[in-house]
Design a protein around this motif. Sequence first.
Motif: not given
Length: 183
Positions: A81-90
């Motif tokens: 989950l850390a690979a996805i920006d917490p304030a954005g997307d992925g």
Amino acid sequence: MTPPPSPSAPPPADDAEFGPGGYLPQRAAQRARKIVLREQMGVHWPIAAVVAGVLTLAITVPLVLSSTGAPDPPFVDAGPLAAIDPAGDGLVDVDGTEVLVVRGGGVLRAFADPPDGARWCPTSRRVEAPDGRVWTAQGRLIAGDGESLQPAAVTAYEGALYIDPAGGSDALPPNPGTQTPAC
């Protein structure tokens, strides 16, 4: 002269026309079919309560214990989950399907097969594409031509992202308006 019987004393047995009188006055004992008698409860009531509690625990504990853990298939481990920006997307690839995972709206959401260039815009708090299309955080098309985004089922467990690209709900109906992209 004898004192009158107290209201809590049981009436004499020969005064009752039918049924037990319990601790009721004589007039109430005559209507005993229609009212609940006030008598001591037997030991079977506490035993029944304990049995009901044990049965509730016997059903609930295995259910709770079996519902913890990583989700079962068709969910697929899509990485940390850390690979996805917490304030954005992925963007992640799940079994050959590109999935846009959005964390920026405060809720974890995923959309299967997003249009090319569609990304989360923190300024507008919407998903936007370079061609001018705009979607809400729930995936509803609100600007431009086309369809709403197709939701994918997504969850996180112990820092891992699990996605079922085909398991989401139906896409919301588009509601195009005059929104303009902010990013």
